[in-house]
Design a protein around this motif. Structure first.
Motif, mmCIF file in Angstrom:
data_model
loop_
_atom_site.group_PDB
_atom_site.id
_atom_site.type_symbol
_atom_site.label_atom_id
_atom_site.label_comp_id
_atom_site.label_asym_id
_atom_site.label_seq_id
_atom_site.Cartn_x
_atom_site.Cartn_y
_atom_site.Cartn_z
ATOM 1 N N UNK A 24 -24.907 -34.289 18.418
ATOM 2 C CA UNK A 24 -23.959 -35.389 18.455
ATOM 3 C C UNK A 24 -24.146 -36.419 17.360
ATOM 4 N N UNK A 25 -25.210 -36.284 16.534
ATOM 5 C CA UNK A 25 -25.430 -37.218 15.439
ATOM 6 C C UNK A 25 -24.258 -37.173 14.460
ATOM 7 N N UNK A 26 -23.819 -38.333 14.002
ATOM 8 C CA UNK A 26 -22.708 -38.416 13.056
ATOM 9 C C UNK A 26 -23.269 -38.628 11.657
ATOM 10 N N UNK A 27 -22.975 -37.699 10.767
ATOM 11 C CA UNK A 27 -23.382 -37.778 9.361
ATOM 12 C C UNK A 27 -22.164 -37.435 8.512
ATOM 13 N N UNK A 28 -21.839 -38.304 7.573
ATOM 14 C CA UNK A 28 -20.664 -38.063 6.739
ATOM 15 C C UNK A 28 -19.365 -38.184 7.503
ATOM 16 N N UNK A 100 -24.763 -30.368 6.031
ATOM 17 C CA UNK A 100 -24.024 -29.926 4.850
ATOM 18 C C UNK A 100 -23.584 -28.465 4.938
ATOM 19 N N UNK A 101 -23.613 -27.921 6.135
ATOM 20 C CA UNK A 101 -23.147 -26.560 6.346
ATOM 21 C C UNK A 101 -21.629 -26.500 6.161
ATOM 22 N N UNK A 102 -21.137 -25.455 5.516
ATOM 23 C CA UNK A 102 -19.692 -25.270 5.327
ATOM 24 C C UNK A 102 -19.309 -23.835 5.633
ATOM 25 N N UNK A 174 -30.001 -26.682 5.000
ATOM 26 C CA UNK A 174 -31.145 -27.493 5.422
ATOM 27 C C UNK A 174 -30.780 -28.279 6.679
ATOM 28 N N UNK A 175 -31.713 -28.288 7.664
ATOM 29 C CA UNK A 175 -31.455 -29.028 8.891
ATOM 30 C C UNK A 175 -32.093 -30.412 8.823
ATOM 31 N N UNK A 176 -31.871 -31.211 9.843
ATOM 32 C CA UNK A 176 -32.495 -32.528 9.930
ATOM 33 C C UNK A 176 -33.348 -32.561 11.188
ATOM 34 N N UNK A 177 -34.641 -32.868 11.020
ATOM 35 C CA UNK A 177 -35.576 -32.866 12.142
ATOM 36 C C UNK A 177 -36.256 -34.207 12.361
ATOM 37 N N UNK A 185 -29.819 -37.747 4.687
ATOM 38 C CA UNK A 185 -28.584 -36.958 4.758
ATOM 39 C C UNK A 185 -27.361 -37.856 4.767
ATOM 40 N N UNK A 186 -27.451 -38.985 5.485
ATOM 41 C CA UNK A 186 -26.313 -39.898 5.519
ATOM 42 C C UNK A 186 -26.051 -40.492 4.144
ATOM 43 N N UNK A 187 -27.099 -40.817 3.428
ATOM 44 C CA UNK A 187 -26.914 -41.339 2.073
ATOM 45 C C UNK A 187 -26.305 -40.277 1.170
ATOM 46 N N UNK A 188 -26.817 -39.047 1.256
ATOM 47 C CA UNK A 188 -26.285 -37.956 0.426
ATOM 48 C C UNK A 188 -24.847 -37.628 0.793
ATOM 49 N N UNK A 189 -24.514 -37.729 2.092
ATOM 50 C CA UNK A 189 -23.143 -37.438 2.511
ATOM 51 C C UNK A 189 -22.171 -38.412 1.891
#
Length: 591
Positions: A24-28, A100-102, A174-177, A185-189
């Motif tokens: 449920x984490x929101x990134x990008x 960043x999975x597509x 790459x996952x986030x742990x 990841x949020x900055x990169x998004x």
């Protein structure tokens, strides 16, 4: 391409992050689960394993591993059981923890498996580490591996990995742990959204998956043309409602000859009285056949004597010619599934089984915004002005894509004009802005979008023409579609993306693409996807114009449509053909 199902794992404990709901984490601007679901849109069916999530589309199945939290192997086993009916030969397995999975990752897994035939293909991250929760399996191999285990509870993923495995490096897996990885990841998004254009197919997937759905409403179908069904329509009555004559002729009972009665059965009239053996009655096509009738003898098959005796002509086929009750559709039988557009054909099919209203979304209501001091729609041109050659036809173009134009306005180049337009957009579903999407001094749309806090879905397109396209969602729920100012570029972008906008807003099903060979593709293609006018050739396929004039639509005169040409395509490449609105049926009904 071989059909594949998808299992998305969304029930991990995230113990290194304090047990939060990581999917449920929101990134990008979207949740990690939404990212995973978008990546598997190419799959036939998808099941999410984890706690029930009401925000997940009803078309996606949801199941839970038993016991809850018993590890990825147990979750995969539960997912397979959730996809037991009509199983696809391949299964994609993804964890919902990769920002960043597509869909490109899934496409690559499918490509490698098709080439290798391996039992399983797994992605490797940028340091070469296998990611066993980004994989594609042959279903038979995965089922066999699960069967060999004494228990699936708390088993490591390596317990499933078969000998016949291929590892392929894929970007974005790459996952986030940890909290630190989430912040990074949020900055990169944010940087990625600002910098990276999308291919046309990527943009379509984003729009279909991420645009907010319109609220369903119950409507009379004949007044809802252009909308999308929000529920499956089923027959309220059988078709035909009763046994009817399929031909003009005589209803007869038993073997001939027959004695013709004086009464007649008309369509819409009273049902003739029952027939006794040896009797016949004149009957019209569509009339209710009387009890006792064994068939209808069509006019061209009969011999009628002056005394009223009827017999069959020699050497004519023995046909019943009765349409039986429910022969076409039984009560409760599906007429059209949810997601189908409300078209004249659907309206007619529904009416034939006594269905006149349904739950629908849409049609999408749009405001057209023409921009630029240099544009003039009517009257003589002043110094430095250009005729508005696309604004007047845009309602017809949008109608072709089932978008209803509410109004059309002209916005002058002012510092606050776009802010006012965006803040007053809540009364429509779609703002179609033509121009001001580039980076020039007068191109102020992007700044206004940022000030409005809108969520950008498509920052730019990796396509020529149409690269400056901007698509965002405003806080009011209105979708903003910013088109290039050049007429052909604007129309080309609509041809490629408008149907996906409608499908996203109405939860609709996209039409099957029309594809075929482009005979001169090498002459037309470039380093990025390109859209060009094209004409059909008698032998099949199309020939495209290598030279494109974007400042007017003259290049579309005497052309059948446009083609979307892949990057670096060779002659004979299979391309998508998009017909011109003028080649379609009447558009006036949507105006």
């Amino acid at each position: 391409m071989t059909r594949a199902d998808a299992i998305v794992l969304a029930g991990g404990r995230a113990s290194r992050m304090g047990g939060i709901d990581k999917p449920g984490l929101v990134i990008g601007g979207r949740s990690l689960l939404a990212t995973a679901l978008e990546a598997v849109t190419v799959c036939a069916r998808t099941v999410v394993v984890g706690p029930h999530r009401p925000e997940v589309d009803v078309a996606v199945r949801q199941v839970r591993e038993e016991p809850a939290g018993s590890g990825p192997v147990a979750a995969i086993e539960a997912g397979l059981r959730g996809l037991a009916d009509d199983p696809a030969p391949l299964v994609v397995v993804l964890a919902a923890d990769m920002p960043f999975l597509t869909g490109a990752a899934v496409d690559e897994l499918l490509r490698v498996q098709a080439e290798s035939g391996a039992d399983a293909v797994f992605a490797a991250d940028d340091v070469g580490r296998p990611q066993y929760l980004v994989g594609l399996w042959r279903r038979a191999a995965l089922t066999a591996a699960l069967t060999e285990l004494d228990t699936v509870v708390n088993q490591p993923m390596k317990a499933l990995v078969p000998a016949d495995t291929v590892i392929v490096e894929i970007a974005g897996v790459a996952d986030v742990d940890t909290d630190e990885q989430v912040r990074g990841a949020r900055a990169a998004a944010g940087e990625s959204i600002a910098a990276q254009p999308l291919d046309p197919e990527q943009a379509r997937r984003v729009l279909r998956a991420r645009l907010a759905r319109l609220v369903p409403r119950r409507a009379e179908l004949r007044r809802a043309r252009g909308a999308t069904l929000a529920e499956t329509v089923v027959a309220a009555e059988p078709l035909p409602r009763f046994d009817v004559s399929a031909m003009d002729g005589y209803a007869v009972a038993g073997p001939g000859p027959w004695q013709v009665r004086a009464d007649i059965g008309f369509a819409g009239g009273s049902r003739p009285a029952g027939l006794l053996p040896g009797e016949a009655v004149r009957i019209a096509t569509g009339a209710h056949v009387p009890d006792g009738a064994s068939g209808v003898l069509r006019d061209e098959f009969v011999i009628l004597e002056p005394a009223g005796t009827l017999s069959r002509r020699p050497d004519t086929p023995d046909r019943v010619d009765i349409r039986e009750r429910g022969e076409e559709r039984e009560r409760g039988e599906e007429v059209a599934a949810a997601g189908r557009p409300v078209t004249p054909v659907l309206i007619s099919a529904a009416a034939s089984v006594e269905v006149t209203e349904a739950l629908v979304r849409g049609p999408v209501r749009a405001r057209i915004v023409m921009t630029g001091d240099e544009i003039r729609a009517e009257g003589p041109l002043l110094s430095g002005q250009t005729r508005d050659s696309i604004g007047p036809i845009l309602p017809d173009v949008l109608a072709h894509h089932r978008i209803h134009t509410v109004d059309r306005v002209h916005l002058r180049d002012t510092a606050s004009g776009f802010d006012e337009i965006l803040s007053a957009a809540a009364d429509v579903d779609l703002l179609v802005v033509v121009g001001a999407t580039g980076g020039g001094a007068a191109d102020q749309l992007r700044g206004a979008v940022a000030r409005a806090g809108a969520g950008v879905l498509v920052h730019r397109l990796r396509m020529r023409p149409g690269g400056s396209t901007l698509i965002a969602e405003l806080s009011s729920g209105t979708t903003l579609l910013g088109l290039p100012g050049n007429p052909f570029a604007a129309l080309a972008t609509l041809a490629v993306l408008a149907d996906s906008v409608v499908a996203g807003r109405t939860d609709g099903v996209l039409a099957r693409p029309l594809t075929g060979p482009l005979h001169n593709a090498a002459e037309v293609s470039a380093a990025v996807p390109r859209i060009a006018p094209a004409r059909a050739v008698p032998t099949g396929g199309w020939v495209a114009d290598a030279r494109i004039h974007t400042s007017h639509l003259g290049g579309l005169v005497d052309r059948d449509g446009v083609v979307l040409v892949p990057a670096d395509a060779g002659d004979g490449a299979i391309v998508e053909f998009l017909p011109l609105p003028a080649a379609m049926t009447t558009l006036a009904e949507y105006r």
